[in-house]
Motif scaffolding. Structure first.
Motif, short mmCIF file in Angstrom:
data_model
loop_
_atom_site.label_atom_id
_atom_site.label_comp_id
_atom_site.label_asym_id
_atom_site.label_seq_id
_atom_site.Cartn_x
_atom_site.Cartn_y
_atom_site.Cartn_z
N LEU A 1 0.73 -1.22 0.11
CA LEU A 1 -0.04 -0.01 0.00
C LEU A 1 0.96 1.04 -0.04
CD1 LEU A 1 -2.73 -1.00 2.52
CD2 LEU A 1 -3.11 -0.47 0.12
N LEU A 2 2.03 1.34 0.62
CA LEU A 2 2.91 2.52 0.68
C LEU A 2 3.36 2.64 -0.49
CD1 LEU A 2 4.39 4.62 2.31
CD2 LEU A 2 6.11 2.88 2.85
N LEU A 3 3.92 1.53 -1.03
CA LEU A 3 4.60 1.65 -2.58
C LEU A 3 3.38 2.08 -3.46
CD1 LEU A 3 6.72 -1.70 -2.70
CD2 LEU A 3 7.42 0.98 -2.24
N ILE A 4 2.12 1.49 -3.43
CA ILE A 4 1.22 1.96 -4.67
C ILE A 4 0.96 3.42 -4.21
CG2 ILE A 4 -0.83 1.53 -3.31
CD1 ILE A 4 -0.05 0.46 -6.85
N TRP A 5 1.03 4.07 -3.14
CA TRP A 5 0.79 5.45 -2.94
C TRP A 5 1.79 6.29 -3.54
CZ3 TRP A 5 -3.24 8.59 -1.19
CH2 TRP A 5 -4.39 8.02 -0.69
N ILE A 6 2.95 5.79 -3.26
CA ILE A 6 4.28 6.46 -4.08
C ILE A 6 3.86 6.43 -5.56
CG2 ILE A 6 6.82 6.09 -4.33
CD1 ILE A 6 6.80 5.09 -1.42
N ALA A 7 3.75 5.40 -6.02
CA ALA A 7 3.56 5.24 -7.44
C ALA A 7 2.54 6.34 -8.02
CB ALA A 7 3.06 3.80 -7.87
N ALA A 8 1.21 6.42 -7.40
CA ALA A 8 0.22 7.04 -7.67
C ALA A 8 0.68 8.57 -7.56
CB ALA A 8 -0.99 6.82 -6.52
N ILE A 9 1.31 9.07 -6.80
CA ILE A 9 1.80 10.44 -6.50
C ILE A 9 2.87 10.75 -7.97
CG2 ILE A 9 3.37 12.00 -5.47
CD1 ILE A 9 2.44 10.46 -2.96
N LEU A 10 3.51 9.56 -8.20
CA LEU A 10 4.61 9.76 -9.44
C LEU A 10 3.65 9.83 -10.61
CD1 LEU A 10 7.50 7.46 -8.36
CD2 LEU A 10 7.33 9.93 -8.41
N THR A 11 2.66 8.79 -10.54
CA THR A 11 1.70 8.85 -12.01
C THR A 11 1.02 10.13 -12.02
OG1 THR A 11 1.62 6.47 -11.40
CG2 THR A 11 -0.27 7.47 -12.59
N ALA A 12 0.58 10.91 -10.72
CA ALA A 12 -0.14 11.99 -10.89
C ALA A 12 1.01 13.36 -11.42
CB ALA A 12 -0.73 12.43 -9.79
N ILE A 13 2.13 13.09 -11.04
CA ILE A 13 3.08 14.16 -11.51
C ILE A 13 3.27 14.03 -12.67
CG2 ILE A 13 5.31 14.99 -11.12
CD1 ILE A 13 5.53 14.24 -8.20
N THR A 14 3.47 12.69 -13.39
CA THR A 14 3.88 12.74 -14.72
C THR A 14 2.69 13.27 -15.66
OG1 THR A 14 3.22 10.60 -14.59
CG2 THR A 14 5.55 10.92 -14.32
N GLY A 15 1.31 12.79 -15.05
CA GLY A 15 0.29 13.31 -16.00
C GLY A 15 -0.10 14.71 -16.02
N ILE A 16 0.49 15.49 -15.01
CA ILE A 16 0.26 16.87 -14.77
C ILE A 16 1.25 17.47 -15.87
CG2 ILE A 16 0.81 18.97 -13.72
CD1 ILE A 16 -0.46 17.24 -11.28
N ASP A 17 2.46 16.71 -15.88
CA ASP A 17 3.64 17.15 -16.58
C ASP A 17 3.35 17.09 -18.04
OD1 ASP A 17 6.45 17.92 -17.53
OD2 ASP A 17 6.38 15.66 -18.08
N TYR A 18 2.68 16.04 -18.73
CA TYR A 18 2.13 15.79 -19.98
C TYR A 18 1.07 16.89 -20.44
CZ TYR A 18 4.72 11.52 -20.28
OH TYR A 18 5.73 10.44 -20.48
N PHE A 19 0.11 16.99 -19.19
CA PHE A 19 -1.02 18.10 -19.82
C PHE A 19 -0.47 19.21 -19.94
CE2 PHE A 19 -3.99 21.25 -17.96
CZ PHE A 19 -5.11 20.88 -19.11
N ILE A 20 0.70 19.79 -19.07
CA ILE A 20 1.12 21.31 -19.28
C ILE A 20 1.89 21.16 -20.81
CG2 ILE A 20 3.04 22.67 -18.73
CD1 ILE A 20 2.38 21.67 -15.63
N LYS A 21 2.78 20.09 -20.93
CA LYS A 21 3.27 20.16 -22.38
C LYS A 21 2.27 20.30 -23.60
CE LYS A 21 7.15 17.61 -20.86
NZ LYS A 21 7.98 16.10 -21.01
N ALA A 22 1.04 19.61 -23.14
CA ALA A 22 0.02 19.43 -24.53
C ALA A 22 -0.88 20.76 -24.36
CB ALA A 22 -0.90 18.25 -24.16
N LEU A 23 -0.92 21.53 -23.37
CA LEU A 23 -1.77 22.59 -23.21
C LEU A 23 -1.70 23.56 -24.16
CD1 LEU A 23 -3.90 23.53 -21.00
CD2 LEU A 23 -2.05 25.15 -19.79
N PRO A 24 -0.44 24.01 -24.81
CA PRO A 24 -0.66 25.03 -25.91
C PRO A 24 -1.45 24.35 -27.25
CG PRO A 24 1.59 24.86 -24.92
CD PRO A 24 0.88 23.72 -24.36
N TYR A 25 -1.63 23.16 -27.26
CA TYR A 25 -2.26 22.69 -28.57
C TYR A 25 -3.72 22.56 -28.22
CZ TYR A 25 2.42 22.05 -30.12
OH TYR A 25 3.96 22.26 -30.45
N LEU A 26 -3.98 22.70 -26.88
CA LEU A 26 -5.53 22.45 -26.63
C LEU A 26 -6.27 23.87 -26.62
CD1 LEU A 26 -4.93 20.04 -23.44
CD2 LEU A 26 -5.38 19.58 -25.77
N ARG A 27 -5.68 25.08 -26.76
CA ARG A 27 -6.10 26.29 -26.86
C ARG A 27 -6.74 26.31 -28.19
NH1 ARG A 27 -1.48 28.15 -24.03
NH2 ARG A 27 -1.55 28.29 -21.69
#
Length: 221
Positions: free
Chosen positions: A192-218
């Motif tokens: 459970l501890l490891l899956i929470w760490i993985a979830a946090i890393l997963t969320a961070i990478t998702g936000i990173d990808y969204f920021i990179k794609a944002l100029p093309y979503l406008r």
């Protein structure tokens, strides 16, 4: 498509993803848990080897680049669904699982929308780290579910007090402790501890990808 060893390993990993679920159809527990754990770990190891060999032998291909993340996602998603079900819908597992599944669907949608520009969302080192964290966490959680089932067989519906009395009377086998907790509890808590760490890393990478794609979503104005 070239049927070289790296691509074959990737295809085998993709096939192994539903194979993890099939283990619970053809084996009784806890053998199903051990078989799923073995298959999952074996497939996860190929995730490192196929990329390493492709770079070493200069056999990188568009097919491999396309299929590799799909195989990873299929493994993670199917395994998490199985573990969540067999864990009794533990809310401490459901929340990080939801984050991981939401991110994978969201990023896949972004890539589909970007089309030819999807190269903007190339796999980063942090994304590779989150995949590793996910797979390690899932392997430990599979271990926990298997050990928990074994402990359930040992208890055979007895309360903790009656079980202790049965062990003292020689009528039941004692559970093997892992420190102050049972092995199943220890493995589950670590998972459970490891899956929470993985979830946090997963969320961070998702936000990173969204920021990179944002100029093309406008919308153009």
């Amino acid at each position: 498509m070239n049927w070289n060893l790296p691509n074959i390993l990737t295809v085998l990993r993709l096939i192994a993803a539903p194979g993890v679920a099939i283990m619970f159809l053809y084996f009784h527990r806890p053998w199903a848990d051990w078989a799923a754990l073995t298959l999952f770990v074996g497939a996860a190891v190929t995730d490192w080897f196929d990329g390493y060999l492709a770079r070493l032998w200069k056999q990188e291909s568009n097919f491999g680049r396309m299929l590799d993340p799909i195989a990873d996602k299929a493994m993670v998603v199917i395994a998490l669904v199985i573990i969540t079900g067999y864990s009794g819908m533990n809310p401490w597992l459901i929340l990080p699982t939801t984050v991981i599944l939401f991110r994978e669907v969201f990023v896949s949608g972004l890539r589909e929308f970007l089309g030819a520009r999807a190269g903007l969302l190339r796999v980063t080192k942090l994304a590779k780290l989150k995949t590793t964290a996910q797979m390690v966490a899932i392997a430990v959680l599979f271990l926990g579910t298997g050990l928990e089932y074994l402990e359930g067989l040992s208890l055979q519906g007895m309360t903790a007090e009656s079980y202790v009395a049965a062990v003292e009377a020689g009528l039941a086998q004692p559970l093997r402790p892992c420190g102050s907790l049972g092995c199943a509890t220890t493995a589950t808590l670590i998972g459970l501890l490891l899956i929470w760490i993985a979830a946090i890393l997963t969320a961070i990478t998702g936000i990173d990808y969204f920021i990179k794609a944002l100029p093309y979503l406008r919308d153009d104005k």
